[in-house]
Design a protein around this motif. Structure first.
Motif, short mmCIF file in Angstrom:
data_model
loop_
_atom_site.label_atom_id
_atom_site.label_comp_id
_atom_site.label_asym_id
_atom_site.label_seq_id
_atom_site.Cartn_x
_atom_site.Cartn_y
_atom_site.Cartn_z
N THR A 81 0.85 -1.08 -0.07
CA THR A 81 0.10 -0.07 0.00
C THR A 81 0.99 1.19 -0.13
OG1 THR A 81 -0.26 0.40 2.50
CG2 THR A 81 -1.92 -1.25 1.25
N LYS A 82 0.35 2.31 -0.42
CA LYS A 82 1.26 3.76 -0.48
C LYS A 82 1.12 4.28 0.98
CE LYS A 82 0.23 4.49 -5.39
NZ LYS A 82 -0.08 5.23 -6.36
N GLU A 83 0.45 4.03 1.87
CA GLU A 83 0.75 4.77 3.23
C GLU A 83 1.09 3.87 4.09
OE1 GLU A 83 -3.82 5.77 4.79
OE2 GLU A 83 -3.49 6.64 2.91
N PRO A 84 1.52 4.14 5.13
CA PRO A 84 1.94 3.41 6.28
C PRO A 84 0.75 2.90 7.08
CG PRO A 84 3.49 5.15 6.33
CD PRO A 84 2.39 5.64 5.27
N MET A 85 0.64 1.55 7.54
CA MET A 85 -0.45 1.09 8.11
C MET A 85 0.05 0.18 9.18
SD MET A 85 -3.08 -0.33 5.28
CE MET A 85 -4.51 0.98 4.71
N ILE A 86 -0.97 -0.02 10.00
CA ILE A 86 -0.85 -1.28 11.10
C ILE A 86 -1.39 -2.54 10.62
CG2 ILE A 86 -1.18 -1.97 13.46
CD1 ILE A 86 -1.15 0.93 14.38
N ILE A 87 -0.72 -3.55 10.18
CA ILE A 87 -1.34 -4.58 9.72
C ILE A 87 -1.52 -5.74 10.43
CG2 ILE A 87 -1.52 -6.26 7.50
CD1 ILE A 87 -0.10 -3.87 5.82
N PHE A 88 -2.64 -6.45 10.80
CA PHE A 88 -2.63 -7.90 11.57
C PHE A 88 -2.57 -8.75 10.61
CE2 PHE A 88 -5.99 -10.33 14.39
CZ PHE A 88 -4.73 -11.03 14.81
N ILE A 89 -1.56 -9.63 10.94
CA ILE A 89 -1.03 -10.60 9.82
C ILE A 89 -1.62 -12.35 10.11
CG2 ILE A 89 0.92 -9.40 9.00
CD1 ILE A 89 2.45 -11.47 10.41
N ASP A 90 -2.34 -12.07 11.22
CA ASP A 90 -2.84 -13.66 11.49
C ASP A 90 -4.12 -13.42 12.24
OD1 ASP A 90 -2.00 -13.07 13.94
OD2 ASP A 90 -0.76 -14.53 14.56
N SER A 91 -4.96 -12.94 11.63
CA SER A 91 -6.20 -12.97 12.25
C SER A 91 -7.02 -14.20 11.92
CB SER A 91 -7.16 -11.89 11.84
OG SER A 91 -7.54 -11.85 10.55
N MET A 92 -6.48 -15.19 10.90
CA MET A 92 -7.23 -16.36 10.85
C MET A 92 -6.28 -17.74 11.11
SD MET A 92 -10.37 -15.91 9.65
CE MET A 92 -10.70 -17.48 8.97
N SER A 93 -5.14 -17.41 11.76
CA SER A 93 -4.29 -18.33 12.20
C SER A 93 -3.54 -17.89 13.45
CB SER A 93 -3.40 -18.59 11.09
OG SER A 93 -2.61 -17.25 10.83
N ASP A 94 -2.48 -18.73 13.85
CA ASP A 94 -1.61 -18.35 15.04
C ASP A 94 -0.28 -18.46 14.51
OD1 ASP A 94 0.15 -18.73 17.16
OD2 ASP A 94 -1.61 -19.31 18.33
N ILE A 95 0.52 -17.39 14.43
CA ILE A 95 1.95 -17.29 13.97
C ILE A 95 2.66 -18.36 14.42
CG2 ILE A 95 2.80 -15.54 15.23
CD1 ILE A 95 3.91 -14.30 12.82
N GLY A 96 2.47 -18.78 15.68
CA GLY A 96 3.44 -19.69 16.59
C GLY A 96 3.24 -21.25 15.58
N TYR A 97 2.42 -21.42 15.05
CA TYR A 97 2.07 -22.71 14.45
C TYR A 97 2.35 -22.66 12.83
CZ TYR A 97 -0.07 -23.85 18.80
OH TYR A 97 -0.19 -23.98 20.04
N TRP A 98 3.14 -21.48 12.49
CA TRP A 98 3.24 -21.42 11.09
C TRP A 98 4.71 -22.26 10.70
CZ3 TRP A 98 2.82 -15.72 8.92
CH2 TRP A 98 1.49 -15.43 9.12
N LYS A 99 4.86 -22.68 9.54
CA LYS A 99 6.09 -23.56 9.13
C LYS A 99 7.08 -22.52 8.91
CE LYS A 99 3.62 -27.41 6.95
NZ LYS A 99 3.46 -28.02 5.59
#
Length: 140
Positions: A81-99
């Motif tokens: 995106t062109k402007e800075p944002m706060i992006i939540f990257i795991d609302s449909m998962s848990d990053i602690g279980y990602w490969k």
């Protein structure tokens, strides 16, 4: 109309959007502490009883078996995106279980963009070793 917000850590200026439908942020999410959600991974093997993400998957059928997470690399395009944002990257998962390869590919997309990224986990020990990535802040 937009009002300005400053990051307390780095001073980055963000614009808070106004004028959305009642009860909905202009970017289509209803989460007050982020500007956008992007979900490169959908699913979680954790099996929490009151899991919001599993309920959403059961309703909209994003993936066949929610207990078997799937990587969706096309979602990484949402970081552009062109402007800075706060992006939540795991609302449909848990990053602690990602490969690890999913984490690495997501990280590569993150460092190419100027945003602040948020992730939540119940598996803190799995991501604690990622402190070498200086723009990831973890805490308990």
């Amino acid at each position: 109309m937009a009002s300005k917000l400053l990051c307390g850590k780095c001073g980055t200026e963000y614009r808070k959007r106004t004028g959305a439908k009642k009860g909905m942020k202009p970017n289509g999410n209803n989460i007050g502490w982020c500007d956008k959600t992007a979900n490169p991974v959908i699913g979680c093997p954790n099996g929490c009883e009151y899991c919001y993400a599993r309920g959403m998957n059961n309703r909209f059928h994003y993936i066949k078996d929610f207990s078997k997470p799937e990587f969706r690399p096309n979602a990484l395009k949402e970081f552009r995106t062109k402007e800075p944002m706060i992006i939540f990257i795991d609302s449909m998962s848990d990053i602690g279980y990602w490969k690890l390869d999913w984490l690495y590919e997501t990280w590569q997309a993150m460092v190419k963009n100027q945003h602040n990224y948020l992730a939540l986990t119940k598996n803190y020990e799995a991501i604690n070793g990622l402190q070498r990535w200086d723009s990831i802040v973890t805490g308990k």
